[in-house]
Design an enzyme around this catalytic site. Structure first.
Site, PDB file in Angstrom:
ATOM      1  N   HIS A  21      15.476 -21.278  61.478  1.00 23.48           N
ATOM      2  CA  HIS A  21      16.001 -20.063  60.856  1.00 23.48           C
ATOM      3  C   HIS A  21      16.149 -18.985  61.915  1.00 23.48           C
ATOM      4  CE1 HIS A  21      16.292 -16.611  58.080  1.00 23.48           C
ATOM      5  NE2 HIS A  21      16.719 -17.508  57.208  1.00 23.48           N
ATOM      6  N   GLU A  35      16.450 -23.883  52.411  1.00 21.92           N
ATOM      7  CA  GLU A  35      17.414 -24.854  51.908  1.00 21.92           C
ATOM      8  C   GLU A  35      16.782 -26.186  51.531  1.00 21.92           C
ATOM      9  OE1 GLU A  35      20.122 -23.615  51.336  1.00 21.92           O
ATOM     10  OE2 GLU A  35      20.976 -22.447  52.965  1.00 21.92           O
TER      11      GLU A  35
HETATM   12  C1  LIG Z   1      19.458 -22.085  60.883  1.00 20.75           C
HETATM   13  C2  LIG Z   1      19.965 -22.185  62.312  1.00 20.75           C
HETATM   14  C3  LIG Z   1      21.506 -22.066  62.321  1.00 20.75           C
HETATM   15  C4  LIG Z   1      19.325 -21.062  63.147  1.00 20.75           C
HETATM   16  O1  LIG Z   1      19.911 -21.069  64.345  1.00 20.75           O
HETATM   17  P1  LIG Z   1      19.498 -20.168  65.587  1.00 20.75           P
HETATM   18  O2  LIG Z   1      18.503 -19.130  65.257  1.00 20.75           O
HETATM   19  O3  LIG Z   1      20.768 -19.721  66.174  1.00 20.75           O
HETATM   20  O4  LIG Z   1      18.750 -21.231  66.451  1.00 20.75           O
HETATM   21  P2  LIG Z   1      19.275 -21.741  67.843  1.00 20.75           P
HETATM   22  O5  LIG Z   1      20.635 -22.297  67.641  1.00 20.75           O
HETATM   23  O6  LIG Z   1      19.072 -20.620  68.798  1.00 20.75           O
HETATM   24  O7  LIG Z   1      18.298 -22.942  68.140  1.00 20.75           O
HETATM   25  C5  LIG Z   1      17.280 -22.925  69.084  1.00 20.75           C
HETATM   26  C6  LIG Z   1      17.079 -24.358  69.590  1.00 20.75           C
HETATM   27  O8  LIG Z   1      16.535 -25.161  68.524  1.00 20.75           O
HETATM   28  C7  LIG Z   1      17.441 -26.199  68.187  1.00 20.75           C
HETATM   29  N1  LIG Z   1      17.476 -26.294  66.739  1.00 20.75           N
HETATM   30  C8  LIG Z   1      17.560 -25.267  65.864  1.00 20.75           C
HETATM   31  N2  LIG Z   1      17.517 -25.749  64.600  1.00 20.75           N
HETATM   32  C9  LIG Z   1      17.419 -27.088  64.701  1.00 20.75           C
HETATM   33  C10 LIG Z   1      17.361 -28.110  63.734  1.00 20.75           C
HETATM   34  N3  LIG Z   1      17.396 -27.851  62.435  1.00 20.75           N
HETATM   35  N4  LIG Z   1      17.269 -29.385  64.170  1.00 20.75           N
HETATM   36  C11 LIG Z   1      17.242 -29.652  65.476  1.00 20.75           C
HETATM   37  N5  LIG Z   1      17.289 -28.718  66.446  1.00 20.75           N
HETATM   38  C12 LIG Z   1      17.385 -27.448  66.051  1.00 20.75           C
HETATM   39  C13 LIG Z   1      18.771 -25.796  68.783  1.00 20.75           C
HETATM   40  O9  LIG Z   1      19.550 -26.927  69.067  1.00 20.75           O
HETATM   41  C14 LIG Z   1      18.360 -25.056  70.010  1.00 20.75           C
HETATM   42  O10 LIG Z   1      17.991 -25.964  70.994  1.00 20.75           O
HETATM   43  P3  LIG Z   1      18.528 -25.819  72.512  1.00 20.75           P
HETATM   44  O11 LIG Z   1      18.157 -24.429  72.941  1.00 20.75           O
HETATM   45  O12 LIG Z   1      17.837 -26.919  73.227  1.00 20.75           O
HETATM   46  O13 LIG Z   1      20.014 -25.998  72.395  1.00 20.75           O
HETATM   47  C15 LIG Z   1      19.568 -23.547  62.927  1.00 20.75           C
HETATM   48  O14 LIG Z   1      18.179 -23.647  62.950  1.00 20.75           O
HETATM   49  C16 LIG Z   1      20.175 -24.730  62.200  1.00 20.75           C
HETATM   50  O15 LIG Z   1      21.312 -25.117  62.482  1.00 20.75           O
HETATM   51  N6  LIG Z   1      19.424 -25.375  61.254  1.00 20.75           N
HETATM   52  C17 LIG Z   1      19.937 -26.475  60.483  1.00 20.75           C
HETATM   53  C18 LIG Z   1      20.870 -26.011  59.382  1.00 20.75           C
HETATM   54  C19 LIG Z   1      20.150 -25.314  58.251  1.00 20.75           C
HETATM   55  O16 LIG Z   1      19.131 -25.779  57.751  1.00 20.75           O
HETATM   56  N7  LIG Z   1      20.692 -24.167  57.826  1.00 20.75           N
HETATM   57  C20 LIG Z   1      20.155 -23.383  56.735  1.00 20.75           C
HETATM   58  C21 LIG Z   1      19.623 -22.087  57.214  1.00 20.75           C
HETATM   59  S1  LIG Z   1      18.806 -21.182  55.945  1.00 20.75           S
END
Ligand SMILES: CC(C)(COP(=O)(O)OP(=O)(O)OC[C@H]1O[C@@H](n2cnc3c(N)ncnc32)[C@H](O)[C@@H]1OP(=O)(O)O)[C@@H](O)C(=O)NCCC(=O)NCCS
Length: 378
Positions: free
Chosen positions: A256, A314
């Site tokens: 998140h 979610e």
């Molecule tokens: C929610 C979300 C978009 C937040 O993104 P964010 O704050 O921008 O997090 P980041 O993209 O900066 O991620 C940080 C690191 O963790 C990883 N990561 C984040 N969420 C992950 C997940 N669910 N599974 C695997 N790896 C994940 C990213 O790949 C990144 O790794 P890297 O730096 O080696 O590339 C992201 O966690 C995600 O895509 N989750 C899955 C989708 C989901 O459940 N969405 C509902 C949100 S309520």
């Protein structure tokens, strides 16, 4: 003028609000003074709406009146039903139908009486639009709303034609309360920007539906459930999840932008799902989900150490709504039914001390271009 650009407005504080507080480090969500854990499990959805709109809980008479006022506004104008029929003939996704139908509600004379009537009418009709469209979309005739049922119970009834059990109604109300408000998320901010121009509530709410529809905001519970089904058996969880992480895939329902600990809403929804599954649900699916969650969190720490990737809202939304018999296409529209309460509350709050929301931008385009006549352009 401070020209520092903060992409996505990350870290920018745009207003103060009495409606909800999101603390991502402590994993704490407060809604109108109550921890989400308390409010979500105790309140009916009508009580939550009253609380957010009026900043206090209703007494017995006020609550009774409020429930009746909402129930009396459910029936859709014929033009809205006609539009939903046309949308189902295409067919369009449920969120698109909700956006288009919500826009038609200003054709109804009651919409223009005053803003409170407009607010109650919009909130009351969200589930009716979704359920009506859902039935048309599936080739069935819509069911008329039942004014003796609560907001949540009537939604389930209009979807399925079955009167829901008290446990099902409690499960859905817990969900709707949990998602009723969540700080300055994208759709709420959208609604505030729109209302800040002095326009009407319906315009603000239609814009908010458009924002929620995007996959980066309201769209992840479907894939989270698909992942649990794909795993199918707790014994396979580790192998399947490891394979996904090895291939660089994201595990749906984890991570998140703001929460760096377990999303407090995940706890509320997992307890609600457990209670609901206990009274006549698929306990095996619930146990499988718990085991997938435990394995996913462990493996995320192994593959992304120090990132604190925890369960988000979610994951258990999917389980709870699936347990209520809702198809995945209804997950985001059901989120909209809950969040409509917060959108409207934020519009009222914005109006109380309004200043049009109008940030600045830094120009990086060309300057001093020379005009060429059409015939001389390359
Ligand atoms: C929610 C979300 C978009 C937040 O993104 P964010 O704050 O921008 O997090 P980041 O993209 O900066 O991620 C940080 C690191 O963790 C990883 N990561 C984040 N969420 C992950 C997940 N669910 N599974 C695997 N790896 C994940 C990213 O790949 C990144 O790794 P890297 O730096 O080696 O590339 C992201 O966690 C995600 O895509 N989750 C899955 C989708 C989901 O459940 N969405 C509902 C949100 S309520």
């Amino acid at each position: 003028l401070d020209t520092t650009i903060r992409p996505g407005l990350e870290g920018v504080v745009a207003a103060s609000t009495r409606l909800s507080s999101v603390d991502g480090l402590a994993g704490e969500l407060i809604i109108a003074g109550f921890p989400v854990e308390k409010l979500a499990e105790k309140a009916t959805f009508e009580e939550t709406v009253y609380l957010l709109w009026r900043d206090r809980l209703p007494d017995t008479v006020e609550l009774e009146n409020f429930q009746q006022e909402l129930a009396a506004r459910r029936s859709l104008p014929q033009v809205t039903v006609d539009l939903l029929r046309a949308a189902a003939a295409q067919p369009v996704p449920v969120m698109d139908a909700l956006r288009m139908a919500a826009g038609t509600l200003s054709l109804d004379a009651t919409a223009s009486n005053d803003q409170w009537s407009e607010a109650k009418m919009l909130l009351a009709r969200f589930p009716v639009i979704v359920a009506t469209y859902w039935r048309l979309y599936n080739g069935a005739e819509p069911i008329a709303p039942d004014p003796t049922l609560s907001h949540a119970a009537n939604y389930l009834y209009m979807l399925t034609s079955q009167r829901p059990t008290p446990a099902q109604v409690r499960g859905l109300e817990t969900y709707l309360n949990t998602v009723s408000d969540h700080g300055f998320n994208a759709s709420t901010f959208t609604a505030r920007v729109i209302i800040s121009t002095g326009t009407d509530l319906t315009s603000a709410i239609v814009g908010a539906i458009g924002a929620l529809k995007g996959p980066l905001h309201g769209g992840a519970p479907g894939p989270a459930l698909d992942m649990v089904f794909e795993i199918g058996d707790a014994q396979r969880a580790e192998a399947v999840l490891r394979e996904k992480l090895e291939q660089g895939e994201r595990l749906m329902g984890f991570g998140h932008r703001i929460y760096k600990v377990r999303d407090p809403r995940a706890e509320v929804l997992s307890s609600a799902a457990a209670r609901m599954f206990h009274t006549g649900g698929d306990m095996a699916l619930y146990n499988l989900a718990r085991s997938v969650e435990e394995t996913a969190v462990r493996l995320l720490e192994e593959y992304k150490p120090g990132r604190n990737l925890q369960t988000n809202v979610e994951f258990y939304t999917a389980l709870l709504l699936h347990g209520l018999g809702l198809e995945t296409e209804l997950f985001t529209p059901t989120f909209a039914i809950g969040r409509a309460c917060g959108w409207i509350a934020h519009c009222f709050e914005q109006q109380e001390a309004n200043r049009i929301i109008r940030p600045q931008s830094v120009y990086h385009g060309d300057r001093g271009r020379r005009w060429k006549e059409e015939s001389q352009r390359p």
